[in-house]
Design a protein around this motif. Structure first.
Motif, PDB file in Angstrom:
ATOM      1  N   GLU A  29       0.831  -1.207   0.000  1.00 17.25           N
ATOM      2  CA  GLU A  29       0.000   0.000   0.000  1.00 17.25           C
ATOM      3  C   GLU A  29       0.863   1.253   0.000  1.00 17.25           C
ATOM      4  N   ARG A  30       1.980   1.224   0.713  1.00 17.04           N
ATOM      5  CA  ARG A  30       2.905   2.368   0.680  1.00 17.04           C
ATOM      6  C   ARG A  30       3.460   2.577  -0.726  1.00 17.04           C
ATOM      7  N   ALA A  31       3.784   1.454  -1.383  1.00 15.04           N
ATOM      8  CA  ALA A  31       4.328   1.566  -2.741  1.00 15.04           C
ATOM      9  C   ALA A  31       3.298   2.196  -3.679  1.00 15.04           C
ATOM     10  N   VAL A  32       2.028   1.798  -3.556  1.00 18.27           N
ATOM     11  CA  VAL A  32       0.981   2.397  -4.385  1.00 18.27           C
ATOM     12  C   VAL A  32       0.801   3.873  -4.047  1.00 18.27           C
ATOM     13  N   LEU A  33       0.791   4.204  -2.743  1.00 21.68           N
ATOM     14  CA  LEU A  33       0.646   5.602  -2.331  1.00 21.68           C
ATOM     15  C   LEU A  33       1.807   6.436  -2.856  1.00 21.68           C
ATOM     16  N   ARG A  34       3.013   5.886  -2.809  1.00 24.86           N
ATOM     17  CA  ARG A  34       4.177   6.609  -3.322  1.00 24.86           C
ATOM     18  C   ARG A  34       4.025   6.872  -4.823  1.00 24.86           C
ATOM     19  N   CYS A  73      -6.328  13.912  -5.874  1.00 21.61           N
ATOM     20  CA  CYS A  73      -5.478  15.081  -5.642  1.00 21.61           C
ATOM     21  C   CYS A  73      -5.139  15.215  -4.161  1.00 21.61           C
ATOM     22  N   ALA A  74      -6.144  15.004  -3.315  1.00 22.68           N
ATOM     23  CA  ALA A  74      -5.903  15.071  -1.874  1.00 22.68           C
ATOM     24  C   ALA A  74      -4.939  13.970  -1.440  1.00 22.68           C
ATOM     25  N   LEU A  75      -5.023  12.813  -2.086  1.00 21.79           N
ATOM     26  CA  LEU A  75      -4.120  11.709  -1.752  1.00 21.79           C
ATOM     27  C   LEU A  75      -2.677  12.062  -2.125  1.00 21.79           C
ATOM     28  N   ILE A  76      -2.490  12.762  -3.244  1.00 17.49           N
ATOM     29  CA  ILE A  76      -1.149  13.194  -3.652  1.00 17.49           C
ATOM     30  C   ILE A  76      -0.573  14.151  -2.613  1.00 17.49           C
ATOM     31  N   VAL A  77      -1.385  15.131  -2.187  1.00 22.17           N
ATOM     32  CA  VAL A  77      -0.940  16.082  -1.170  1.00 22.17           C
ATOM     33  C   VAL A  77      -0.588  15.347   0.121  1.00 22.17           C
ATOM     34  N   TYR A  78      -1.412  14.389   0.488  1.00 22.29           N
ATOM     35  CA  TYR A  78      -1.170  13.605   1.708  1.00 22.29           C
ATOM     36  C   TYR A  78       0.185  12.901   1.616  1.00 22.29           C
ATOM     37  N   ALA A  79       0.485  12.315   0.458  1.00 21.12           N
ATOM     38  CA  ALA A  79       1.749  11.601   0.295  1.00 21.12           C
ATOM     39  C   ALA A  79       2.943  12.526   0.507  1.00 21.12           C
ATOM     40  N   PHE A  80       2.851  13.773   0.023  1.00 15.66           N
ATOM     41  CA  PHE A  80       3.932  14.737   0.224  1.00 15.66           C
ATOM     42  C   PHE A  80       3.987  15.199   1.683  1.00 15.66           C
ATOM     43  N   ASP A  81       2.810  15.493   2.250  1.00 11.50           N
ATOM     44  CA  ASP A  81       2.766  16.025   3.614  1.00 11.50           C
ATOM     45  C   ASP A  81       3.306  15.031   4.637  1.00 11.50           C
ATOM     46  N   HIS A  82       3.168  13.752   4.365  1.00 13.89           N
ATOM     47  CA  HIS A  82       3.577  12.737   5.332  1.00 13.89           C
ATOM     48  C   HIS A  82       4.891  12.059   4.961  1.00 13.89           C
ATOM     49  N   GLY A  83       5.635  12.666   4.048  1.00 10.76           N
ATOM     50  CA  GLY A  83       6.970  12.189   3.746  1.00 10.76           C
ATOM     51  C   GLY A  83       7.055  10.933   2.926  1.00 10.76           C
ATOM     52  N   VAL A  84       5.912  10.471   2.390  1.00  9.65           N
ATOM     53  CA  VAL A  84       5.956   9.285   1.527  1.00  9.65           C
ATOM     54  C   VAL A  84       6.643   9.616   0.212  1.00  9.65           C
ATOM     55  N   VAL A  85       6.445  10.842  -0.256  1.00  9.68           N
ATOM     56  CA  VAL A  85       7.086  11.351  -1.467  1.00  9.68           C
ATOM     57  C   VAL A  85       7.665  12.711  -1.130  1.00  9.68           C
ATOM     58  N   PRO A  87       9.929  16.133  -3.036  1.00  9.13           N
ATOM     59  CA  PRO A  87      10.316  16.652  -4.347  1.00  9.13           C
ATOM     60  C   PRO A  87      11.690  16.203  -4.785  1.00  9.13           C
ATOM     61  N   ALA A  88      12.608  16.082  -3.857  1.00  7.14           N
ATOM     62  CA  ALA A  88      13.958  15.651  -4.199  1.00  7.14           C
ATOM     63  C   ALA A  88      14.402  14.650  -3.150  1.00  7.14           C
ATOM     64  N   THR A  89      14.416  13.404  -3.491  1.00  9.19           N
ATOM     65  CA  THR A  89      14.769  12.360  -2.545  1.00  9.19           C
ATOM     66  C   THR A  89      16.266  12.102  -2.605  1.00  9.19           C
ATOM     67  N   PRO A  90      17.013  12.239  -1.487  1.00  9.32           N
ATOM     68  CA  PRO A  90      18.444  11.975  -1.503  1.00  9.32           C
ATOM     69  C   PRO A  90      18.745  10.527  -1.837  1.00  9.32           C
ATOM     70  N   ALA A  91      19.987  10.295  -2.249  1.00  6.52           N
ATOM     71  CA  ALA A  91      20.365   8.953  -2.684  1.00  6.52           C
ATOM     72  C   ALA A  91      20.181   7.927  -1.586  1.00  6.52           C
ATOM     73  N   SER A  92      20.503   8.298  -0.336  1.00  9.33           N
ATOM     74  CA  SER A  92      20.359   7.340   0.751  1.00  9.33           C
ATOM     75  C   SER A  92      18.910   6.931   0.926  1.00  9.33           C
ATOM     76  N   ALA A  93      17.985   7.908   0.782  1.00 10.58           N
ATOM     77  CA  ALA A  93      16.563   7.592   0.912  1.00 10.58           C
ATOM     78  C   ALA A  93      16.104   6.726  -0.236  1.00 10.58           C
ATOM     79  N   ARG A  94      16.656   6.981  -1.431  1.00 13.04           N
ATOM     80  CA  ARG A  94      16.277   6.154  -2.573  1.00 13.04           C
ATOM     81  C   ARG A  94      16.716   4.727  -2.355  1.00 13.04           C
ATOM     82  N   ARG A  95      17.900   4.545  -1.732  1.00  8.15           N
ATOM     83  CA  ARG A  95      18.361   3.193  -1.465  1.00  8.15           C
ATOM     84  C   ARG A  95      17.456   2.505  -0.458  1.00  8.15           C
ATOM     85  N   ARG A  96      17.003   3.274   0.563  1.00  3.58           N
ATOM     86  CA  ARG A  96      16.094   2.696   1.536  1.00  3.58           C
ATOM     87  C   ARG A  96      14.775   2.320   0.879  1.00  3.58           C
TER      88      ARG A  96
END
Length: 361
Positions: A29-34, A73-85, A87-96
């Protein structure tokens, strides 16, 4: 002179009360939300994550409801607000993120409950011509079983099997296409033939079997709600006709078997819904099933029960009339005695008992 008191402004509607938090979500579910947060549509998400499109749509709906978001649209905002996505994900976070994604499923996934497809690390693979895909199906749907070259020829071509080394060529191509990231082959060979290494891939058919066992265990334990939920998840794995378009006796045999399995799951789930008095939901699903399986007496019987118990006696009788006409016109047979007894019970306006024994899914 009377003074007019202005009415207070209308309050904005309360948001949908959330029932879940990000921490409550499964990894899938996290993967879909992301993916939603990154702006992908349902079709793109299905291709990226290797999920059937109906499962993605159902998951997005559950996310909106569970997280209290009114629309996508609200789900997209939620994903950003809660750190699921971000704008710029560092390399370490991408590896995680990659590590989490890899824990969801193996590098290689194969789907047979629809058109034959395969993904490696979420990337859709080109499996080649349909005859080559038929060879893959004959191996992958019998994991860890050695299949001889002659068997593969019969499985893919029947009595019109070609001469030469066509099987060896197709297996060579499939090995290159499906080779795992670590370089291990997913198709081994010994002196008796070829064998698909079961632990090298996740198959939707294997997942279907596991969910069927989960549903039946819950059913026998008296937990009908969990049983019908497991049946729902099993049915979501189907993405059209199993092995659609693949030639050969093996694909045809598996198509029939898996289609029957789908029907069995559908009727078993409907029976559970009726026992839980969720008649409206059962009726909706059974109407759909009656279109796909117009000659199924099991579907007709359950639909008649659901309609009659909902006070729709005339509709229940109409279902019997329709299925009887189809059986007589298309197959030249009358309805079974059990279905006729159910018809008589509805005519007498008696509460019908289950009339068709449903096999375990």
């Amino acid at each position: 002179m009377a003074t007019t008191v202005p009415e207070p402004p209308l309050a904005a509607p309360d948001p949908v009360a959330p029932r879940l938090t990000v921490e409550d979500l499964s990894v899938e579910e996290r993967a879909v939300l992301r993916a939603v947060g990154r702006g992908l549509n349902d079709t793109e998400i299905a291709a990226k994550l290797g999920l059937p499109l109906p499962a993605v749509r159902s998951c997005v709906t559950r996310l909106q409801s569970g997280l209290g978001q009114r629309d996508r649209c609200a789900l997209i905002v939620y994903a950003f607000d809660h750190g699921v996505v971000s704008p710029a994900t560092p390399a370490s976070a991408r590896r995680r993120t990659r590590t989490v994604t890899e824990r969801v499923r193996p590098r290689l996934r194969i789907a047979a409950l629809g058109p034959l497809r395969a993904w490696s690390d979420g990337t859709l693979l080109n499996l080649g011509p349909v005859q080559q895909q038929a060879v893959l199906a004959a191996l992958a749907l019998r994991p860890d079983v050695t299949v001889s070259r002659q068997e593969l020829l019969h499985d893919g071509w029947g009595l019109e099997a070609p001469q030469g080394n066509v099987v060896q060529v197709y297996v060579y191509r499939l090995r290159k296409c499906l080779q795992s990231g670590g370089g291990e082959t997913v198709i081994s060979r010994d002196r008796l033939g070829y064998r698909f290494v079961g632990q090298s891939a996740e198959l939707d058919v294997t997942r279907l079997d596991a969910l069927g066992v989960e549903a039946e265990t819950a059913w026998h334990d008296g937990d009908l709600a969990s049983a019908v939920e497991a049946h729902r998840r099993a049915l979501e794995l189907f993405d059209g006709e199993p092995l659609a378009g693949l030639p050969g006796p093996f694909a045809e045999m598996e198509r029939v078997r898996l289609t029957e399995r789908r029907l069995s799951l559908t009727t078993r789930r409907a029976e559970g819904l009726l026992r839980l008095s969720r008649h409206a939901q059962a009726i909706d699903e059974l109407w759909t099933a009656s279109v796909v399986h117009p000659h199924s007496e099991a579907v007709a019987a359950l639909l008649m029960r659901a309609l009659h118990e909902s006070g729709r006696r005339a509709d229940a009788l109409a279902v019997f009339t329709r299925v009887r006409r189809l059986l007589v016109d298309d197959l030249g047979v009358e309805p079974s005695e059990r279905l006729r007894r159910l018809h008589y019970a509805v005519l007498r306006d008696e509460r019908p008992r289950p009339t068709l024994a449903l096999r375990s899914a």
